[in-house]
Write a protein that holds these residues in place. Structure first.
Motif, PDB file in Angstrom:
ATOM      1  N   VAL A  60      25.171  20.809  -7.338  1.00 38.83           N
ATOM      2  CA  VAL A  60      24.632  19.729  -6.749  1.00 38.83           C
ATOM      3  C   VAL A  60      24.237  20.078  -5.279  1.00 38.83           C
ATOM      4  O   VAL A  60      24.978  20.527  -4.402  1.00 38.83           O
ATOM      5  N   PHE A  61      23.014  19.789  -4.902  1.00 42.97           N
ATOM      6  CA  PHE A  61      22.437  19.998  -3.589  1.00 42.97           C
ATOM      7  C   PHE A  61      21.638  18.731  -3.093  1.00 42.97           C
ATOM      8  O   PHE A  61      20.964  18.163  -3.764  1.00 42.97           O
ATOM      9  N   PHE A  62      22.284  18.294  -1.862  1.00 47.57           N
ATOM     10  CA  PHE A  62      21.425  17.163  -1.220  1.00 47.57           C
ATOM     11  C   PHE A  62      20.303  17.597  -0.235  1.00 47.57           C
ATOM     12  O   PHE A  62      20.748  18.233   0.542  1.00 47.57           O
ATOM     13  N   GLY A  63      18.981  17.009  -0.340  1.00 48.84           N
ATOM     14  CA  GLY A  63      18.202  17.518   0.751  1.00 48.84           C
ATOM     15  C   GLY A  63      16.957  16.315   0.811  1.00 48.84           C
ATOM     16  O   GLY A  63      16.895  15.303   0.142  1.00 48.84           O
ATOM     17  N   PHE A  64      15.731  16.857   1.053  1.00 48.64           N
ATOM     18  CA  PHE A  64      14.407  16.139   1.007  1.00 48.64           C
ATOM     19  C   PHE A  64      13.541  16.969   0.607  1.00 48.64           C
ATOM     20  O   PHE A  64      13.459  17.986   1.281  1.00 48.64           O
ATOM     21  N   THR A  65      12.214  16.369  -0.102  1.00 54.10           N
ATOM     22  CA  THR A  65      11.210  17.278  -0.474  1.00 54.10           C
ATOM     23  C   THR A  65      10.362  17.813   0.884  1.00 54.10           C
ATOM     24  O   THR A  65       9.496  18.832   0.614  1.00 54.10           O
ATOM     25  N   PHE A  66      10.340  17.038   1.819  1.00 59.49           N
ATOM     26  CA  PHE A  66       9.460  17.484   2.728  1.00 59.49           C
ATOM     27  C   PHE A  66      10.301  18.581   3.838  1.00 59.49           C
ATOM     28  O   PHE A  66       9.660  19.044   4.700  1.00 59.49           O
ATOM     29  N   CYS A  67      11.464  18.675   3.389  1.00 52.83           N
ATOM     30  CA  CYS A  67      12.294  20.024   4.247  1.00 52.83           C
ATOM     31  C   CYS A  67      11.438  21.196   4.363  1.00 52.83           C
ATOM     32  O   CYS A  67      11.151  21.779   3.425  1.00 52.83           O
ATOM     33  N   PRO A  68      11.326  21.668   5.803  1.00 51.71           N
ATOM     34  CA  PRO A  68      10.402  22.972   5.688  1.00 51.71           C
ATOM     35  C   PRO A  68      11.200  24.016   5.350  1.00 51.71           C
ATOM     36  O   PRO A  68      10.148  25.133   4.944  1.00 51.71           O
ATOM     37  N   ASP A  69      12.389  24.148   5.270  1.00 52.33           N
ATOM     38  CA  ASP A  69      13.000  25.361   5.275  1.00 52.33           C
ATOM     39  C   ASP A  69      14.364  25.498   4.616  1.00 52.33           C
ATOM     40  O   ASP A  69      14.387  26.248   3.481  1.00 52.33           O
ATOM     41  N   VAL A  70      15.359  24.635   4.962  1.00 55.41           N
ATOM     42  CA  VAL A  70      16.562  24.816   4.374  1.00 55.41           C
ATOM     43  C   VAL A  70      16.585  24.437   3.153  1.00 55.41           C
ATOM     44  O   VAL A  70      17.077  25.185   2.142  1.00 55.41           O
ATOM     45  N   CYS A  71      16.207  23.371   2.695  1.00 54.68           N
ATOM     46  CA  CYS A  71      16.250  22.904   1.055  1.00 54.68           C
ATOM     47  C   CYS A  71      15.370  23.979   0.071  1.00 54.68           C
ATOM     48  O   CYS A  71      15.920  24.436  -0.648  1.00 54.68           O
ATOM     49  N   PRO A  72      14.272  24.404   0.541  1.00 56.95           N
ATOM     50  CA  PRO A  72      13.546  25.229  -0.188  1.00 56.95           C
ATOM     51  C   PRO A  72      14.292  26.537  -0.439  1.00 56.95           C
ATOM     52  O   PRO A  72      14.347  27.082  -1.398  1.00 56.95           O
ATOM     53  N   ALA A 106      10.667   9.184  -8.099  1.00 55.45           N
ATOM     54  CA  ALA A 106      10.951  10.258  -9.341  1.00 55.45           C
ATOM     55  C   ALA A 106       9.711  10.835  -9.549  1.00 55.45           C
ATOM     56  O   ALA A 106      10.073  12.135  -9.773  1.00 55.45           O
ATOM     57  N   GLU A 107       8.434  10.720  -9.337  1.00 52.59           N
ATOM     58  CA  GLU A 107       7.231  11.328  -9.669  1.00 52.59           C
ATOM     59  C   GLU A 107       7.189  12.740  -8.690  1.00 52.59           C
ATOM     60  O   GLU A 107       6.987  13.748  -9.021  1.00 52.59           O
ATOM     61  N   VAL A 108       7.341  12.123  -7.360  1.00 53.85           N
ATOM     62  CA  VAL A 108       7.503  13.461  -6.248  1.00 53.85           C
ATOM     63  C   VAL A 108       8.588  14.331  -6.545  1.00 53.85           C
ATOM     64  O   VAL A 108       8.547  15.676  -6.654  1.00 53.85           O
ATOM     65  N   LEU A 109       9.853  13.918  -7.159  1.00 57.22           N
ATOM     66  CA  LEU A 109      10.900  14.858  -7.355  1.00 57.22           C
ATOM     67  C   LEU A 109      10.508  15.620  -8.492  1.00 57.22           C
ATOM     68  O   LEU A 109      10.786  16.922  -8.818  1.00 57.22           O
ATOM     69  N   ALA A 110       9.897  15.152  -9.555  1.00 57.47           N
ATOM     70  CA  ALA A 110       9.472  15.840 -10.692  1.00 57.47           C
ATOM     71  C   ALA A 110       8.548  16.861 -10.514  1.00 57.47           C
ATOM     72  O   ALA A 110       8.889  18.116 -10.842  1.00 57.47           O
ATOM     73  N   ARG A 111       7.561  16.817  -9.535  1.00 52.67           N
ATOM     74  CA  ARG A 111       6.770  17.800  -9.254  1.00 52.67           C
ATOM     75  C   ARG A 111       7.499  18.927  -8.448  1.00 52.67           C
ATOM     76  O   ARG A 111       7.084  19.906  -8.359  1.00 52.67           O
ATOM     77  N   TYR A 112       8.371  18.460  -7.616  1.00 53.63           N
ATOM     78  CA  TYR A 112       9.192  19.420  -6.665  1.00 53.63           C
ATOM     79  C   TYR A 112      10.151  20.153  -7.259  1.00 53.63           C
ATOM     80  O   TYR A 112      10.200  21.443  -7.222  1.00 53.63           O
ATOM     81  N   VAL A 113      11.302  19.835  -8.068  1.00 57.02           N
ATOM     82  CA  VAL A 113      12.277  20.594  -8.624  1.00 57.02           C
ATOM     83  C   VAL A 113      11.777  21.689  -9.624  1.00 57.02           C
ATOM     84  O   VAL A 113      12.597  22.704  -9.662  1.00 57.02           O
ATOM     85  N   ARG A 114      10.745  21.324 -10.114  1.00 54.42           N
ATOM     86  CA  ARG A 114      10.192  22.627 -11.175  1.00 54.42           C
ATOM     87  C   ARG A 114       9.993  23.639 -10.696  1.00 54.42           C
ATOM     88  O   ARG A 114       9.990  24.722 -11.230  1.00 54.42           O
ATOM     89  N   HIS A 115       9.721  23.851  -9.378  1.00 52.62           N
ATOM     90  CA  HIS A 115       9.405  25.208  -8.600  1.00 52.62           C
ATOM     91  C   HIS A 115      10.449  25.979  -8.528  1.00 52.62           C
ATOM     92  O   HIS A 115      10.516  27.233  -8.429  1.00 52.62           O
ATOM     93  N   PHE A 116      11.634  25.509  -8.732  1.00 50.35           N
ATOM     94  CA  PHE A 116      12.865  26.124  -8.311  1.00 50.35           C
ATOM     95  C   PHE A 116      13.880  26.474  -9.533  1.00 50.35           C
ATOM     96  O   PHE A 116      14.519  27.645  -9.647  1.00 50.35           O
ATOM     97  N   HIS A 117      13.755  25.652 -10.731  1.00 51.09           N
ATOM     98  CA  HIS A 117      14.342  26.069 -11.924  1.00 51.09           C
ATOM     99  C   HIS A 117      13.932  25.187 -12.914  1.00 51.09           C
ATOM    100  O   HIS A 117      13.767  23.648 -12.827  1.00 51.09           O
ATOM    101  N   PRO A 118      13.474  25.514 -14.225  1.00 58.25           N
ATOM    102  CA  PRO A 118      12.948  24.555 -15.315  1.00 58.25           C
ATOM    103  C   PRO A 118      14.043  23.432 -15.731  1.00 58.25           C
ATOM    104  O   PRO A 118      13.578  22.520 -16.132  1.00 58.25           O
ATOM    105  N   ARG A 119      15.298  23.791 -15.548  1.00 60.67           N
ATOM    106  CA  ARG A 119      16.055  22.634 -15.939  1.00 60.67           C
ATOM    107  C   ARG A 119      16.758  21.828 -14.710  1.00 60.67           C
ATOM    108  O   ARG A 119      17.581  21.083 -14.857  1.00 60.67           O
TER     109      ARG A 119
END
Ligand code: NI
Length: 194
Positions: A60-72, A106-119
């Motif tokens: 589990v990781f907490f963050g936000f999709t606008f995060c420029p560096d740490v989260c990605p 939810a829509e923003v997250l769906a587009r975001y998380v798939r960049h990092f792992h399909p699951r």
């Protein structure tokens, strides 16, 4: 003292452990009796709690999709580590919980998380639901105004590993290398726990 450290001190927490740069790349011991609880909505719109993942490990990781560096950086590390684990990696559910429900729908997250792992699952909720989840994990953040009139977040950046009983197994500090993270997860996968 930066804002996160000041907030952590105010909350009576170990500030040194809560800074994203603290113990970069290391595994941090956690209270294994504590439960990582949450009730949130996943990026497909389904309500989920930690009980839905019973029998599986969670990362589990907490963050936000606008995060420029740490989260990605850390989300990329999680995806790479899970791939490196091969079949064993399937026992682990990667989860991203937003600290910015105002923008991370939810829509923003769906587009975001798939960049990092399909699951990867992205979770959001009301501000109160997010606050409760963050409290259960000891994740904290501070909202900061930006020059363009918007806002950004300073936040702690640990990757939390929960066992099949949703109790904490470990936390990995920001900056961990994918190989180190995979090795750490692998060690815990081999440990049946209580
Ligand atoms: Ni971030």
């Amino acid at each position: 003292m930066n804002r996160i450290a000041a907030l952590a001190a105010a909350l009576g927490m170990a500030a040194a452990l809560l800074q994203p740069s603290a113990g970069a790349g290391s595994e941090i011991a956690v209270d294994r009796s504590a439960r990582g609880s949450f009730s949130l909505v996943d990026h497909t719109g389904r309500r989920v709690t930690e009980r839905d993942f019973r029998g599986r490990f969670m990362l589990v990781f907490f963050g936000f999709t606008f995060c420029p560096d740490v989260c990605p950086t850390d989300l990329q590390t999680i995806g790479t580590a899970l791939n490196a684990l091969g079949a064993a990696g399937r026992r682990v559910q990667p989860i991203f919980i937003t600290l910015d429900p105002e923008r991370d729908t939810a829509e923003v997250l769906a587009r975001y998380v798939r960049h990092f792992h399909p699951r990867f699952l992205g979770l959001t909720g009301t501000a109160d639901e997010i606050a409760l989840a963050a409290q259960a994990f000891g994740a904290i953040h501070v909202k900061l105004a930006t020059r363009d009139g918007g806002y950004s977040l300073d936040h702690t950046a640990f990757t939390y590993l929960l066992g099949p009983d949703a109790r904490f197994r470990a936390a990995f500090a920001h900056g961990i290398e994918p190989g180190q993270l995979a090795a750490g997860i692998s060690r815990h996968l081999a440990d049946p726990g209580r």
